[in-house]
Design a protein around this motif. Structure first.
Motif, short mmCIF file in Angstrom:
data_model
loop_
_atom_site.label_atom_id
_atom_site.label_comp_id
_atom_site.label_asym_id
_atom_site.label_seq_id
_atom_site.Cartn_x
_atom_site.Cartn_y
_atom_site.Cartn_z
N ILE A 1 -9.85 -2.18 3.59
CA ILE A 1 -8.95 -2.95 3.29
C ILE A 1 -7.38 -2.67 4.58
N HIS A 2 -6.70 -3.64 5.39
CA HIS A 2 -6.83 -2.97 6.36
C HIS A 2 -5.14 -4.30 6.64
N PHE A 3 -4.00 -4.28 7.51
CA PHE A 3 -3.13 -4.62 7.58
C PHE A 3 -2.24 -4.43 9.22
N PHE B 1 -5.89 3.08 -6.71
CA PHE B 1 -7.28 1.76 -6.41
C PHE B 1 -7.30 1.05 -5.38
N LEU B 2 -6.00 0.57 -5.12
CA LEU B 2 -5.68 -0.05 -3.73
C LEU B 2 -5.61 1.24 -2.27
N VAL B 3 -4.90 2.47 -3.19
CA VAL B 3 -5.08 3.49 -2.14
C VAL B 3 -6.22 3.81 -1.72
N LEU B 4 -7.64 3.56 -2.36
CA LEU B 4 -8.64 4.32 -2.18
C LEU B 4 -9.00 3.04 -0.97
N LEU B 5 -8.72 1.70 -1.49
CA LEU B 5 -9.53 0.47 -0.66
C LEU B 5 -8.93 1.35 1.23
N TYR B 6 -7.75 1.19 1.36
CA TYR B 6 -7.07 1.42 2.24
C TYR B 6 -7.93 2.88 2.70
N SER C 1 3.11 0.39 5.08
CA SER C 1 3.65 1.41 4.54
C SER C 1 3.85 1.60 3.44
N ALA C 2 4.32 1.10 2.72
CA ALA C 2 4.20 1.54 0.37
C ALA C 2 3.03 2.28 0.31
#
Length: 458
Positions: free
Chosen positions: A456-458, A446-451, A228-229
């Protein structure tokens, strides 16, 4: 001492080059134009959906934090690049860095709005078509709203309405910065606010609206997690039109005396207010009529028409709703088209009128497959399970834009030496801003790009 002198020389050189651009926004005109760029269609269906999924008011508070902590610093960075470089996105990167390699990064931010507009104009056309359908009463002559929508997107009418959307956008851009973009937004943004307030009042006075308000404003912190973040951060980033060159291009037209920090705050507050009012329209309406707010485009073009048909003066309020969407769409298409037009005019030496005609024609032709792929003649052409429309949307929204935003943070944080002066911030605020741009924003973007890209998945 040597570095400071070098910095001053570079700054003065850029300022002189920048004076070649004669058109400038007025102070208020720039705020209106930038808010218009940030305001778009996504807040009418994406924002309610993700807000409901990730905790209602808890997610909204998280969105506000992300907008203030990450969105505004990156926004200020883009505005500073534009005003410092006084050119198209690509030229601004080259002028401020002295390295042609950064021009390629800028060029990517020019291609992004070109491709985004090719499919975004399709949806803008849908909103205009539905505004006409609603006000004429034809939308309510057949209660099979899903069938109506499928019949519409299955034919050639979407191409016609896409052309109309692009024509109106080009009409604004061809008039220039002050007479076109600024004047257009000074009329449309107040009009949009009035429509938002009228529709919000109507939604809040519906029977059962209280449940929707409670759902929207009652926090459920148990739904907040890492995913969610990242979703909140991504929405804060994209809702400000970051990573697509629009704010850098608009920054090139900002007067040197205007406070970029104050402008960034005003733009952020405008975007936040729009999202908040959109929530107070969508949630009360969906709860009052037992609708599901997570339907995306289906909510707007299928479910909500049924709600408007059932409410008093539904033809009026339904028509106003789609006019609101059309306003929001056009204020975004205007900022998107200006990015490649600015580049072509600068690099090829063409007149603004000729540049607008050529770029608009190219974008329109590029968008025809998208217009026909949702349910029309080429809907059967799928590549990896995605249509033309889906691929353009996925690549631009999930890969190109986050990458563009990431490059902006790296450029301002580590490459450009003139950020301090151009930002106009006091020493303490500049240190905080530079810390966010150097160490916090790049990691999170960068994390937003990967997600967003599905890495990446959660």
């Amino acid at each position: 001492m040597g570095k400071q002198g070098q910095y001053e020389d570079s700054s003065n050189s850029v300022t002189e080059i920048g004076e070649e651009k004669k058109e400038r926004f007025s102070r208020s005109g720039f705020i209106f134009a930038a808010i218009g760029s940030a305001v778009g269609l996504g807040n009418m269906w994406k924002f309610p959906y993700i807000t409901g999924m990730y905790g209602g008011a808890a997610f909204f508070l998280l969105f506000i934090v992300c907008l203030l902590a990450i969105g505004l610093p990156v926004l200020l960075a883009e505005l500073a690049i534009g005003r410092g470089g006084r050119g198209s996105v690509s030229t601004s990167f080259i002028r401020l860095s002295g390295a042609k390699g950064w021009g390629a990064v800028g060029f990517l931010s020019i291609l992004a709005p070109f491709f985004i507009l090719s499919f975004y104009s399709v949806v803008a056309g849908w909103t205009m078509h539905y505004a006409v359908l609603t006000f004429s009463g034809r939308l309510f002559s057949n209660t099979d709203y899903g069938g109506q929508f499928n019949a519409f997107i299955g034919g050639w009418l979407p191409v016609l309405w896409q052309f109309i959307a692009m024509f109106l956008t080009a009409f604004v851009i061809i008039k220039g910065v002050s007479s076109g973009i600024e004047r257009f937004n000074q009329i449309f943004i107040p009009g949009l606010v009035i429509l938002l307030i009228v529709l919000m009042v109507r939604a809040l006075t519906l029977d059962g609206a209280g449940e929707g308000v409670s759902f929207f404003l009652k926090p459920d912190f148990s739904k907040l997690n890492t995913e969610s973040a990242l979703v909140a951060l991504g929405h804060a980033f994209f809702s400000l039109s970051l990573g697509m060159g629009a704010m850098i291009t608009y920054g090139a037209y900002v007067d040197k005396r205007q406070s970029l920090g104050a402008a960034a705050i005003a733009i952020g507050l405008g975007d936040l207010l729009y999202a908040f009012l959109a929530g107070l329209i969508i949630f009360p309406t969906t709860f009052a009529f037992g609708l599901e707010a997570s339907q995306g485009p289906g909510l707007v073009f299928v479910a909500l028409p049924a709600a408007f048909a059932a409410m008093p003066l539904g033809t009026l309020f339904g028509g106003l709703f789609f006019v609101l969407l059309a306003f929001a769409a056009l204020t975004s298409t205007v900022s998107l088209l200006e990015v490649p037009v600015s580049f072509v005019t600068e690099q090829l030496g063409w007149s603004r009128s000729f540049s607008v005609i050529i770029v608009t024609a190219a974008i329109f032709l590029m968008g025809v497959p998208s217009a026909l792929s949702v349910g029309g003649a080429v809907s059967g052409l799928n590549f990896g399970g995605k249509t033309f429309f889906d691929w353009f949307d996925f690549v631009c929204s999930n890969i190109v834009l986050p990458f563009g935003g990431l490059m902006v943070t790296i450029f301002v944080g580590y490459v450009w030496k003139g950020a301090a002066e151009e930002s106009g911030l006091t020493a303490s605020w500049f240190k905080l801003w530079l810390f966010m741009v150097r160490y916090i924003a790049p990691v999170l973007v960068f994390l937003v790009l990967l997600y967003s890209a599905g890495v990446i998945h959660f």
